[in-house]
Structure formats: structure tokens, C-alpha cells
Design a protein around this motif. Sequence first.
Motif, PDB file in Angstrom:
ATOM      1  N   ALA A  37       0.834  -1.206   0.000  1.00  0.00           N
ATOM      2  CA  ALA A  37       0.000   0.000   0.000  1.00  0.00           C
ATOM      3  C   ALA A  37       0.867   1.255   0.000  1.00  0.00           C
ATOM      4  N   ASN A  40       2.191   1.652  -3.440  1.00  0.00           N
ATOM      5  CA  ASN A  40       1.128   2.152  -4.314  1.00  0.00           C
ATOM      6  C   ASN A  40       0.902   3.648  -4.090  1.00  0.00           C
ATOM      7  N   ASP A  41       0.917   4.033  -2.832  1.00  0.00           N
ATOM      8  CA  ASP A  41       0.668   5.431  -2.479  1.00  0.00           C
ATOM      9  C   ASP A  41       1.797   6.328  -2.996  1.00  0.00           C
ATOM     10  N   THR A 151     -12.900   6.109 -12.331  1.00  0.00           N
ATOM     11  CA  THR A 151     -12.267   6.099 -11.009  1.00  0.00           C
ATOM     12  C   THR A 151     -11.734   4.717 -10.644  1.00  0.00           C
ATOM     13  N   GLY A 152     -12.297   3.678 -11.289  1.00  0.00           N
ATOM     14  CA  GLY A 152     -11.904   2.322 -10.904  1.00  0.00           C
ATOM     15  C   GLY A 152     -10.569   1.889 -11.468  1.00  0.00           C
ATOM     16  N   ARG A 155      -7.384   1.630  -9.401  1.00  0.00           N
ATOM     17  CA  ARG A 155      -7.518   0.774  -8.217  1.00  0.00           C
ATOM     18  C   ARG A 155      -7.667  -0.700  -8.552  1.00  0.00           C
ATOM     19  N   THR A 156      -7.879  -0.992  -9.869  1.00  0.00           N
ATOM     20  CA  THR A 156      -8.036  -2.389 -10.263  1.00  0.00           C
ATOM     21  C   THR A 156      -6.798  -3.164  -9.821  1.00  0.00           C
ATOM     22  N   GLN A 157      -7.024  -4.305  -9.136  1.00  0.00           N
ATOM     23  CA  GLN A 157      -5.871  -5.041  -8.630  1.00  0.00           C
ATOM     24  C   GLN A 157      -5.443  -6.123  -9.595  1.00  0.00           C
ATOM     25  N   PRO A 162      -2.492  -2.727  -7.112  1.00  0.00           N
ATOM     26  CA  PRO A 162      -3.345  -1.922  -7.987  1.00  0.00           C
ATOM     27  C   PRO A 162      -2.609  -1.482  -9.255  1.00  0.00           C
ATOM     28  N   ARG A 230      -7.839   8.404  -8.735  1.00  0.00           N
ATOM     29  CA  ARG A 230      -7.622   7.667  -7.485  1.00  0.00           C
ATOM     30  C   ARG A 230      -8.327   8.371  -6.332  1.00  0.00           C
ATOM     31  N   TYR A 231      -8.146   9.697  -6.278  1.00  0.00           N
ATOM     32  CA  TYR A 231      -8.777  10.434  -5.187  1.00  0.00           C
ATOM     33  C   TYR A 231     -10.197  10.846  -5.520  1.00  0.00           C
TER      34      TYR A 231
END
Lengths: 325, 511
Positions: A37, A40-41, A151-152, A155-157, A162, A230-231
Motif C-alpha cells: 500500500a 502504491n501510495d 475512477t476504478g 484501483r483495479t488489482q 493496484p 484515485r482520489y
Amino acid sequence: MTMLKSREAILTGAILLLLILIATRFPGFVAPANLMAVFNDTSPLMILALGQMVVILTRCIDLSVAANLALTGMICAMLNVAFPGLPVAVILIVALACGAVMGAVNGLLVWKLAIPPIVVTLGTMTIYRGIIFLLSDGAWINSHEMSPAFTGFPRTQILGLPVLGWLAILVTAGMALIMARTPMGRSFYAAGNNPHAAVYTGIDVGRAQFRAFVISGTLAGLAGYLWISRYAVAYVDIAGGFELDVVAACVIGGVSIAGGVGTVLGTILGALFLGVIKNALPVVDISPFWQLAISGAAILVAVTFNSRSGRTRGRIILKSVEKAT
Amino acid sequence: MNERSATAGQPVLALDAITKTFPGVKALDGVHLELHAGQVTALVGENGAGKSTVVKTLTGIYQPDGGRILMDGAEVSFPSAQAAADQGVTAIHQETVLFDELSVAENIFLGHAPRGRFGLIDTRAMSRKAQGLLDGIGAEINADVRLKDLGIASRHLVAIARALSVEARVVIMDEPTAALSQKEIEELYVLVEALKAQGKAILFISHKFDEIFRIADRWCVFRDGQFVGQGLMSDMDEKTLVRMMVGRSVDQVYPKRASVIGDEVLKVVGYCHPTEFDDIGFTLRKGEILGFYGLVGAGRSEFMQSLIGITNPSKGVARVEGDIKVIRSPADAVAAGIVYVPEDRGKQGAILDMPIFQNVTLPSLGQTSRSGFTRMAQEFALARQYVERLDLRAASLDTRVGALSGGNQQKVVIAKWLATRPKVIILDEPTKGIDIGSKAAVHDFMSELAAEGLSVIMVSSEIPEIMGMSDRVIVMREGRIAAQLEGEDLSPETLVRHAAGITDNARGKAA
């Protein structure tokens, strides 16, 4: 070269040490899922820092990356609102193109009009933010106005990471290839390390700088779409001041502000170092003031390292000068 | 010829058997020099004769290893630049360091500004004194304007005013006219006369014979760091002075091999530039070493930079092996087979933070790349081939060039150019500032290149090098070709005559 490699080793060590220290107080932080995470961030920072690295290598600086990101993001968001059915692939192409155009504007001003890059990008930074205001009238675009596909996407894993993180890896791999294995990558180092010699060698220094700005702009455009989606929000001041984090990541990563020295690996480590600090400090309950102070201290330590290695270089040059007289 | 005291009268400043040694070089070997009040002494010598070292010794930048400096007959020493200035020795350098953003007065008094109350700089007194100095040398310059608003000639006058702002008894002028136009030179002569009238002892360093004979009262000749002689200008003529300056045999030092000179490789016709050179034309044959001789500022490097596309000529055609080549950038020149090894190798040569192999392949990446990607194995192979050929010893091809010695850095630069397989290689002052041993190696190598059929253009200001290495010599003066010399016409005297613009019938003192 060995100097740089050891610098990257030092940075890796520093990141590991930091993780160990955090783990003693908050073991959950070093769990694989959390580390992923954090990675990713940090992805947008890594993408932007790689662009910035190329620009700094050619003895320039791009302060407009965060504004470019915000404007591209706003354009993508408005396109999504106007045409909700537009595939993400088209949005991505638009984002890359928007970013590239803004980078090219910087590059042309530096190349053709020979305006100092810091002045050019300070100017365009304000202009790009101003254009967002003109486009949006200062209004926000919020998540409920955006399509789920829009937006997705980041975030798709895939395999637990992601798409955002995967894109950072892809960009890193691409930049590593460009820097190590193409004549263009070589020209960035040559133009920044010794512009005079580069000219005699047949390298157009101005064109190299232009290309660097286009790369930086393109990556900022990519980060623009990813950030906004993302946001799930777009507004004038988004990512305000983020350009300084980007420059800081480069400097911590060993990119010499004097140009010509720096590596993809170092830049990524520099970004990750900042990313770990940013994510860990709130977790271990350190006040925001200390977060800033620690980031600042990291930059100073990194710059000290750079100037020290610079001094060794200077001594060697002087010896030959001494011999010459 | 060792007439150490040509006239009676105590010299203001005298050097007695001064010696200065640098690692590997004896820059000054027991030289003498006398400067008399109210007289101009011209110091004459080729490049490398030791003139600059003398200036630095007199101004406290270098400390002599042996010998005495005498002022009014008493021994003195100049342990620092400040000490020399305090004792009244001041120099106007070839390239004066001034500050664009400061006013003229601030430039003149930087470091020794008049102080007022509380130790603060008294700007009004400073401005007034500066104006006085400027008026004193006949310069129509306002002391309060900023330096960047002045032209080159005016800046020069400011530099002179600065030199005079300390109580000077000895004024050293190191090639003061090199950067000036004819009118400005005339004004400088007037100023020199004025300084003479004030009783200052002036040391005037120049390569231009016409001005030496015009303004100097005394002469002093150095050669290779050694004292040749000194005396009065009235007893001297140009021919003798040239002979004293260059007189030496050059044959044994230079390993020039006889090479087979083949067909024409490069033909340049009518190259012109609005301000730097005019109507340059010559041919260069396969295997030939063509020397370019001239004084500093004769336009040799400027022409070469135009030939390789750094600047663009306003007119002119270059043909390589008969084909017209339009060269508008260094990349064009490399493609046409012409490469240039610049004079300032530190600044213009190597990329110090890059490894050796990347430096070598930088202009040849087309050769070592496939579909846009460089190939490491090919790069290493190409670099190894030329690095071995130049006998460059380094731990590995991955070594940073900045970690190499100066001589090895230069080898990397040459390897880089040879790797492009050029037809013509231009070497600009190839041995400037390197020690004797390395010089011989460079000369040897140059010979070898020519013997292998490469055409070499060698720009050099050193007469022995030009004499020893060139098959043919082009002499440039003031941006034009003054002469093409070969065979029996090529002698140190003819070189100096054409470079300095001395005609055969002009003899002795012009005035």
C-alpha cells in the motif's frame, strides 16, 4: 560510478533502517500488504520524480509538474463528465498528450528563447493553475460526477497490486531502458555533465533539454489522470506544492542539482524514502511538524552527500590543472 | 649577448638570476630583467618562454625558487599579491577580471575602497577618486555607471584605472592590445606615453613587433625560460630580435615520419565570417599534417569552429573528397568525416562523470546501436579497440573519466574521435599545457596517424612544434591567411614575420 552505487546502497540501508525502527513500535507497518500500500501510495511521486530526474540531469528544473498534473487531471475529469462512455484508454492517451504539450511549452521556451528553466516553469506553473480555474470556474468535480470505470482503473488489482503501482513499475522499467540503452538517454547525461563537450560531440544540448521537458510533462500528464481518478476529485489547488516533493525525491536519490549525475534506481529509492516517511510518521503518532522537519533533514543530508562527492571530483580536476600550468 | 646592464642608472625594479621550477618544467632558469623609471621595457619571447611566469613572480602570485628581486637596488620579496601591490607593482592582465553589476568606481576600488566613519565605505570619496583616476588617463567614463554598460575598450580603461588606483611605480601590461581595435590601440599608446611621463617603469609584453618598435625604449628577450639578452631599443632591429627570439635548432626533438602524401581530401574555398575571418581557402591531402600558425587572436580557432559547424560561415564551400559538404552543426562535421579536438580539453573534451567506454562511443552511437537501442557489447568492443590503440591504462573501461589523469583524459577524447573513423582530424593546440614527455607521445602519435593516411590539421602557437611536425604551414594574421609556407620558405623567421605582419623591407625602428 562506484560512488553512485554505494550511494544507492546507503539509501537502501536508510530505508531498511527506517522500516526496522518503525516496526519496533508498530509491527503492522512492515506487513507485506501494508508495504504494498505504501508503494502504491508513492507511485505518483515515483512517476513524477523520474520525469524530474531527466530534466535535472540536463541542468534544468521543472517546477510546473504539479500544475501540469492538476490541469491534465481536470481536463480528464471534465471529459469524463461530458462523455461518460469514453473508454479509459482514450482518457489515458489524452492525459499523456496534454502533459506532453505542456512539457513541450516549457521545453521550447528553454530551448528557443533561452530563458532560465526556473523562470520558465515558475511562470507556466502559475499559468497552468490559472487555466484550471478558467476551465472549471473554480468549481470542484467530485466522485459522484465521475464514471465508475474512470475512477476504478487505477484501483483495479492485478496480482494484489493496484494498476497505479503497476504503472509506476512500468514507467520505471521504461525509463531505465531509455536512460541506459538509448542514444537519447546518453545525450541527457552528456548535455548536463559537460554541455561544451556535448556540443563538440554533435549533441544538440537545447534539443536534449526540450526532450527532457517533454518526458517530464508526459509523465506529469499520466500522473494527472491517475491522481484525479484515485482520489476521485478534481479542483484548482490539487497537488499544490507537490513539485517540491518531486524535486526532493530526486535530490535524496542522488540526482545532482548541477546536472549530469543521477540514476533511475536512485530516484526511485529517493521517492520511496519520502513515501515511507510520509506514511509511517502518522502511524507511529509523530506530529505533522516533525514529519516536515524529518523530510527537510533528509533533503539536507542528501545534498550534503552530493556536495561532498562533488568536492572529490573538484580535487581531481585541480590536480590536472596544476599539472597543466 | 649577456649585457646585463645596458645603461647606467639604478633600475626601479630588477630581477637577478630568478629561477622557478614546476614539476617537470623549468619555467624560469636564471633570468634577468631591468625596469627603469619613465621607460617602457618590452619583454619578447615565444609562447612558453616564461613571460607569464615572470609576471606572476613580479606580482606575488608565484614565489621564485632562486635569485633576487631588487627594488631601487635593495632586495625585496613579494610573498603575496597584496605585498606586491603595497610595494608599488601593479599589473594589467590579458583578461581582466571585472564585475559587470558593480559601478566603475566600485570596480576600481574593490578591496581597497576608501573608508569613512564606522569603517563603512565612503562612496562619495570613492566615486570622486575614481573619477580623478579616469580623468587622469583621459578616459571619458563616468565613475558611477555600471560596468556592464561599457564597451570592451572602456572596460580596459577601467582595468588600467584600477591598476593605477594603488600607488604604482611599476606597471606591467601583459598583451594589452590583444583584444583592442586599431583606434583603441592608438589611445592606449597615448596612455602609455602619459604613464612614462609620470615616471612609471613599464613592462610591456607583446607579440606585435610594430608596437614594440613604436613604444618601447628597452628590450629583453627570453627563450624557453632562459635569459637571452636585454638592451636599448635604439640599438636593435627587427631581424635581430626575431632571431634572438626563435634561434634554436628544432630537428632532433620531433619524430616526424615521412608519410606518403596522397590525393586531396579536404578543399576549403572562400570561407568568410562577418567578424572573425575572411576568405580562408586551402587544400589538405591524405596523410598530410597541415600546420596553422598565428598569434593569439589571429582567428585560427574561430575558423576551425566554423569548419566543424559550431558557428556558421557567411560564405564558403568545403569539399571532402570532392563532394560539397554543408556543415551546419558538429554532427554534420562528424558525418562528413571532420573531427575537432578542442584546445580547452577540460571544458570542451570529455564528459567527466561518464565511464570511459561511453565517452568513446558518444559520437558513434549510430555505429553501436541497433533499432534505437545501444548495445553494450559493441560499445565495449569499439571503446577497447581505440583505448588499446592509444595505450590508455585504466582499471577498466567502466572507470569514470574524471578519475583519470589529465593525459589519459586527453587520450579518451582522441579515442572518441578516432572511433568515428574520420578523414580529417583537427588538433587545436594539441600539446598546450602538457609536460615534455606527454608532448613527445602526442607528436609521435600524430605522425603515426598521418602515416596511416589520416589528414591532420594542427593549430599551434609554438614555433618548434609547427616547424617540426608540419608538412606545410598556413600562417594566419588578423583573420586572413597571411602566407602558405613549405620547404625552404618555412623557417622560424618567416613564420614570425608573416604572423606579426613585418614586411621584408621594413627595418629597424619605425618612428
